[in-house]
Design an enzyme around this catalytic site. Structure first.
Site, PDB file in Angstrom:
ATOM      1  NE  ARG A 168      23.694  35.719 -51.333  1.00 15.38           N
ATOM      2  CZ  ARG A 168      23.395  34.803 -52.252  1.00 15.38           C
ATOM      3  NH1 ARG A 168      24.184  33.747 -52.421  1.00 15.38           N
ATOM      4  NH2 ARG A 168      22.305  34.921 -53.000  1.00 15.38           N
ATOM      5  CE  LYS A 194      21.082  35.447 -48.816  1.00 16.21           C
ATOM      6  NZ  LYS A 194      20.086  36.521 -49.072  1.00 16.21           N
ATOM      7  CG  HIS A 268      25.707  43.036 -50.789  1.00 18.36           C
ATOM      8  ND1 HIS A 268      25.590  41.669 -50.651  1.00 18.36           N
ATOM      9  CD2 HIS A 268      24.750  43.397 -51.674  1.00 18.36           C
ATOM     10  CE1 HIS A 268      24.598  41.230 -51.406  1.00 18.36           C
ATOM     11  NE2 HIS A 268      24.075  42.258 -52.039  1.00 18.36           N
ATOM     12  NE  ARG A 271      25.450  38.781 -53.969  1.00 19.15           N
ATOM     13  CZ  ARG A 271      25.379  37.552 -54.468  1.00 19.15           C
ATOM     14  NH1 ARG A 271      26.505  36.898 -54.729  1.00 19.15           N
ATOM     15  NH2 ARG A 271      24.224  36.981 -54.723  1.00 19.15           N
ATOM     16  CG  HIS A 294      20.643  36.675 -57.426  1.00 16.77           C
ATOM     17  ND1 HIS A 294      21.008  37.722 -58.242  1.00 16.77           N
ATOM     18  CD2 HIS A 294      21.097  36.986 -56.187  1.00 16.77           C
ATOM     19  CE1 HIS A 294      21.647  38.633 -57.518  1.00 16.77           C
ATOM     20  NE2 HIS A 294      21.715  38.206 -56.279  1.00 16.77           N
ATOM     21  CE1 TYR A 303      23.914  43.762 -56.559  1.00 16.76           C
ATOM     22  CE2 TYR A 303      22.833  41.732 -57.204  1.00 16.76           C
ATOM     23  CZ  TYR A 303      23.374  42.543 -56.233  1.00 16.76           C
ATOM     24  OH  TYR A 303      23.367  42.122 -54.931  1.00 16.76           O
TER      25      TYR A 303
END
Length: 320
Positions: A168, A194, A268, A271, A294, A303
């Site tokens: 990210r 995150k 992004h 990514r 994730h 994706y």
């Protein structure tokens, strides 16, 4: 809505004064909810979403949240739909409002969560909105920066770090020199993801070479606590990291230079490109999930576009 909690006057390592205690006791529950969101990007997005709802409902006094009912939320959702916002954006805005009301319920500031039961829009498709570029375009980006300059060396290392590891933008900016480290004899990136989660991503040889060339030219390779990527105009010890906005501008410049003109293209997209490339080369999707950081594999499946490749379409099986 204020950006932080009421400021106290205490010195680090000391307890609260009586005045501080009573001051903090009066902090509105809505503000403590906001302050408890760790991720700065999520905090900023949720703050904007709640402020937007307050503007829509003409709420000025936080006590007015007590009068908010499901009808108000449904009216707001309808307004978002009429503005033709994407399904993911509307879901996030409703999630932000729901999170606030859950916090208010816990603090006994409201009787219930009016967002409960409000239907969220479904995904438009199983394919994500973020575009992924092709291999030729990715290679063109990697060699676009001028390797005879410090800025070019930095940008090559920066683009390689994004394209080979699927980071990210905020994760890239948070990298420090000490985050490039050996683990069982293999160079890794320690990535701060995150929610404060840390993951270790093996460093791709191409990115490792680009980073080494950049650090040798920059001359701050021993500044271990310092940021890995920083502005070339201020790259001395103690310099600040490059900003997410700076990364966006760097990428936009090189995308224009190599002729990438794709709707929604930005950091992004690199990514998405890394994830798509890894999956197309038979990487295990569960490992790609961990690689990307994730929490849920359903996010990773966005994706996975192997079933949507144009070259596999029955169109090209038709022969007349």
């Amino acid at each position: 809505m204020a950006n932080d909690l009421t400021t106290t006057t205490r010195q680090p390592g000391t307890g609260l004064t009586s005045a501080d205690f009573h001051q903090l006791a009066d902090v509105p529950p809505a503000l403590t909810w906001f302050a408890n969101i760790d991720n700065p990007q999520t905090r900023r997005a949720y703050q904007n979403d709640v402020q937007e709802f307050m503007a829509f409902t003409s709420i000025v006094d936080p006590d007015a949240f007590r009068q908010v009912g499901r009808a108000h939320v449904l009216a707001w959702r309808r307004d978002l739909e009429l503005r033709r916002l994407g399904a993911a954006t509307i879901r996030r805005k409703l999630a932000a409002l729901s999170s606030l009301f859950e916090s208010l319920c816990e603090a006994n500031a409201v009787q219930g969560n009016p967002v409960d039961g409000v239907k969220r829009p479904k995904n438009d498709s199983h394919e994500g909105k973020t575009p992924a570029i092709g291999d030729l375009q990715a290679r063109a980006l990697l060699v676009a920066p001028d390797a005879s300059t410090l800025q070019g060396l930095r940008d090559r290392a920066l683009l390689a770090t994004l394209l080979y590891h699927g980071l990210r933008r905020a994760e890239l900016c948070a990298l420090r020199l000490m985050d490039v480290q050996d683990r069982r004899g293999v160079r890794h990136l320690q990535v701060h993801g995150k929610g404060g989660k840390i993951r270790y991503v093996p460093l791709h040889p191409a990115a490792a070479g680009a980073i080494a060339a950049y650090l040798e030219a920059a001359g701050y390779g021993d500044d271990k606590p310092g940021p890995l990527f920083r502005p070339v105009s201020n790259n001395a010890r103690g310099a600040r990291a490059i900003t997410p906005d700076g990364v966006y501008k760097i990428l936009a410049g090189y995308a224009s230079q190599v002729g990438i003109d794709v709707d929604g293209f930005g950091p992004h997209a690199l990514r998405a490109t890394a994830a798509t490339n890894a999956l197309e080369h038979e990487a295990d999707i569960a490992k790609v999930q961990q690689w990307l950081g994730h929490a849920n594999i359903s996010t990773t499946r966005v994706y996975d576009r192997r079933k949507m490749r144009a070259e596999d379409s029955p169109t090209f099986k038709v022969v007349y």
